[in-house]
Motif scaffolding. Structure first.
Motif, PDB file in Angstrom:
ATOM      1  N   PHE A  69       5.556  -2.337  19.216  1.00 43.02           N
ATOM      2  CA  PHE A  69       5.642  -1.586  17.660  1.00 43.02           C
ATOM      3  C   PHE A  69       6.846  -0.661  17.442  1.00 43.02           C
ATOM      4  O   PHE A  69       6.541   0.737  17.956  1.00 43.02           O
ATOM      5  CB  PHE A  69       4.358  -1.010  17.334  1.00 43.02           C
ATOM      6  N   PRO A  70       7.861  -1.060  16.687  1.00 46.72           N
ATOM      7  CA  PRO A  70       9.082  -0.104  16.873  1.00 46.72           C
ATOM      8  C   PRO A  70       8.724   1.154  16.243  1.00 46.72           C
ATOM      9  O   PRO A  70       9.645   2.276  16.458  1.00 46.72           O
ATOM     10  CB  PRO A  70      10.318  -0.786  15.938  1.00 46.72           C
ATOM     11  N   THR A  71       7.921   1.338  15.194  1.00 49.39           N
ATOM     12  CA  THR A  71       7.603   2.453  14.544  1.00 49.39           C
ATOM     13  C   THR A  71       5.973   2.620  14.413  1.00 49.39           C
ATOM     14  O   THR A  71       5.055   1.497  14.682  1.00 49.39           O
ATOM     15  CB  THR A  71       8.021   2.442  13.058  1.00 49.39           C
ATOM     16  N   LYS A  72       5.656   3.790  14.116  1.00 45.19           N
ATOM     17  CA  LYS A  72       4.128   4.152  13.920  1.00 45.19           C
ATOM     18  C   LYS A  72       3.825   3.094  12.867  1.00 45.19           C
ATOM     19  O   LYS A  72       2.614   2.782  12.597  1.00 45.19           O
ATOM     20  CB  LYS A  72       3.880   5.434  13.758  1.00 45.19           C
ATOM     21  N   ASP A  73       4.421   3.206  11.752  1.00 44.46           N
ATOM     22  CA  ASP A  73       4.118   2.577  10.522  1.00 44.46           C
ATOM     23  C   ASP A  73       4.055   1.242  10.632  1.00 44.46           C
ATOM     24  O   ASP A  73       3.029   0.417  10.187  1.00 44.46           O
ATOM     25  CB  ASP A  73       5.147   2.614   9.267  1.00 44.46           C
ATOM     26  N   ASP A  74       4.671   0.363  11.694  1.00 41.80           N
ATOM     27  CA  ASP A  74       4.410  -0.966  12.104  1.00 41.80           C
ATOM     28  C   ASP A  74       2.953  -1.166  12.738  1.00 41.80           C
ATOM     29  O   ASP A  74       2.315  -2.114  12.562  1.00 41.80           O
ATOM     30  CB  ASP A  74       5.519  -1.364  12.936  1.00 41.80           C
ATOM     31  N   LEU A  75       2.855  -0.206  13.349  1.00 42.34           N
ATOM     32  CA  LEU A  75       1.734  -0.248  14.271  1.00 42.34           C
ATOM     33  C   LEU A  75       0.372  -0.028  12.993  1.00 42.34           C
ATOM     34  O   LEU A  75      -0.702  -0.705  13.219  1.00 42.34           O
ATOM     35  CB  LEU A  75       1.280   0.711  15.399  1.00 42.34           C
ATOM     36  N   LEU A  76       0.308   0.907  12.404  1.00 43.97           N
ATOM     37  CA  LEU A  76      -0.349   1.243  11.442  1.00 43.97           C
ATOM     38  C   LEU A  76      -0.696   0.003  10.279  1.00 43.97           C
ATOM     39  O   LEU A  76      -2.110  -0.270  10.299  1.00 43.97           O
ATOM     40  CB  LEU A  76      -0.132   2.592  10.687  1.00 43.97           C
ATOM     41  N   LEU A  77       0.358  -0.456  10.014  1.00 40.80           N
ATOM     42  CA  LEU A  77       0.079  -1.451   8.970  1.00 40.80           C
ATOM     43  C   LEU A  77      -0.659  -2.892   9.632  1.00 40.80           C
ATOM     44  O   LEU A  77      -1.326  -3.467   8.992  1.00 40.80           O
ATOM     45  CB  LEU A  77       1.503  -2.154   8.643  1.00 40.80           C
ATOM     46  N   THR A  78      -0.111  -2.985  11.011  1.00 40.58           N
ATOM     47  CA  THR A  78      -0.685  -4.262  11.588  1.00 40.58           C
ATOM     48  C   THR A  78      -2.364  -3.925  11.907  1.00 40.58           C
ATOM     49  O   THR A  78      -3.049  -4.978  11.781  1.00 40.58           O
ATOM     50  CB  THR A  78      -0.003  -4.499  12.942  1.00 40.58           C
ATOM     51  N   VAL A  79      -2.634  -2.895  12.466  1.00 44.52           N
ATOM     52  CA  VAL A  79      -3.980  -2.404  12.613  1.00 44.52           C
ATOM     53  C   VAL A  79      -4.840  -2.515  11.259  1.00 44.52           C
ATOM     54  O   VAL A  79      -6.033  -3.188  11.252  1.00 44.52           O
ATOM     55  CB  VAL A  79      -4.007  -1.240  13.236  1.00 44.52           C
ATOM     56  N   LEU A  80      -4.455  -1.900  10.165  1.00 41.99           N
ATOM     57  CA  LEU A  80      -5.066  -1.812   8.826  1.00 41.99           C
ATOM     58  C   LEU A  80      -5.254  -3.306   8.165  1.00 41.99           C
ATOM     59  O   LEU A  80      -6.208  -3.571   7.744  1.00 41.99           O
ATOM     60  CB  LEU A  80      -4.434  -0.798   8.046  1.00 41.99           C
TER      61      LEU A  80
END
Length: 219
Positions: A69-80
């Protein structure tokens, strides 16, 4: 035809090397561990949490986390997206299995707010955007419209309530969950009961018309 004239057979595809399979399995395990840890951390602290806490809980290094996950936003969006989609599917299944339209509608609100009370990041995304992504928000809107139509056809909902009303109400109640969660946990249950009583067809006094831009001060 001599042997020299015969076409050279294509080399057989080499089987996947065990080391490569092992690296892929490790990568899948690491991604799953990151997703599980991120889901718990975002639920507890919301989207502003430091990703180092997610890496620590998942047991991977920061380099491994950023490869997935290159950015925290990528990770957050995937999880959400995963959490929101799972919740919405469960809510739809429960509502479909509920014969009484009013119970289906009230059950949706109850389930939504109960879920959000346990997940700060989900309630943040719902309060701000109606869901993690526009497609999630549209799915939720469509579902709420189905619930409203069922109640309206059964004569259980006041006739001037619109789907937009219910969507805005759900956002307002979500905001209540977010703002009172620490100081007055469970306060949203009182607000939900008051709101549901106001939606009942027993209330016959017409609702105010929505304000237009011309009616808004300063417009």
């Amino acid at each position: 035809m001599t042997l020299a004239d015969q076409p050279t057979p294509a080399p057989a595809t080499a089987p996947e090397q065990p080391a490569r399979r092992g690296r892929r399995a490790d990568a899948e395990r690491n991604r799953a561990a990151i997703m599980e840890a991120a889901g718990a951390v975002f639920a507890e602290h919301g989207g502003t949490v430091d990703v180092r806490e997610i890496a620590r809980r998942s047991g991977v290094g920061m380099g491994t986390l950023y490869r997935h996950f290159p950015t925290k936003d990528d990770l957050l969006l995937t999880v959400l997206e995963q959490q929101f989609g799972s919740w919405l599917s469960d809510a739809h299944q429960q509502a479909t299995a509920t014969e009484d339209p009013w119970q289906a509608l009230t059950g949706f609100f109850e389930q939504m707010l109960t879920t959000q009370a346990r997940n700060r990041a989900v309630v943040e995304s719902y309060t701000t955007n109606g869901g993690p992504t526009p497609s999630c928000a549209q799915r939720c809107y469509t579902f709420i419209d189905e619930l409203r139509t069922r109640c309206m056809n059964a004569g259980l909902l006041r006739p001037d309530v619109t789907t937009d009303d219910l969507v805005l109400l759900s956002g307002s109640l979500s905001q209540a969950v977010l703002t009172t969660g620490d100081s007055h946990p469970g306060q949203w249950r009182r607000l939900l009961r008051i709101s549901l009583d106001g939606l009942s067809s027993r209330n016959t006094q017409p609702l105010p018309e929505p304000a237009t831009h011309a009616d808004t001060p300063g417009k």
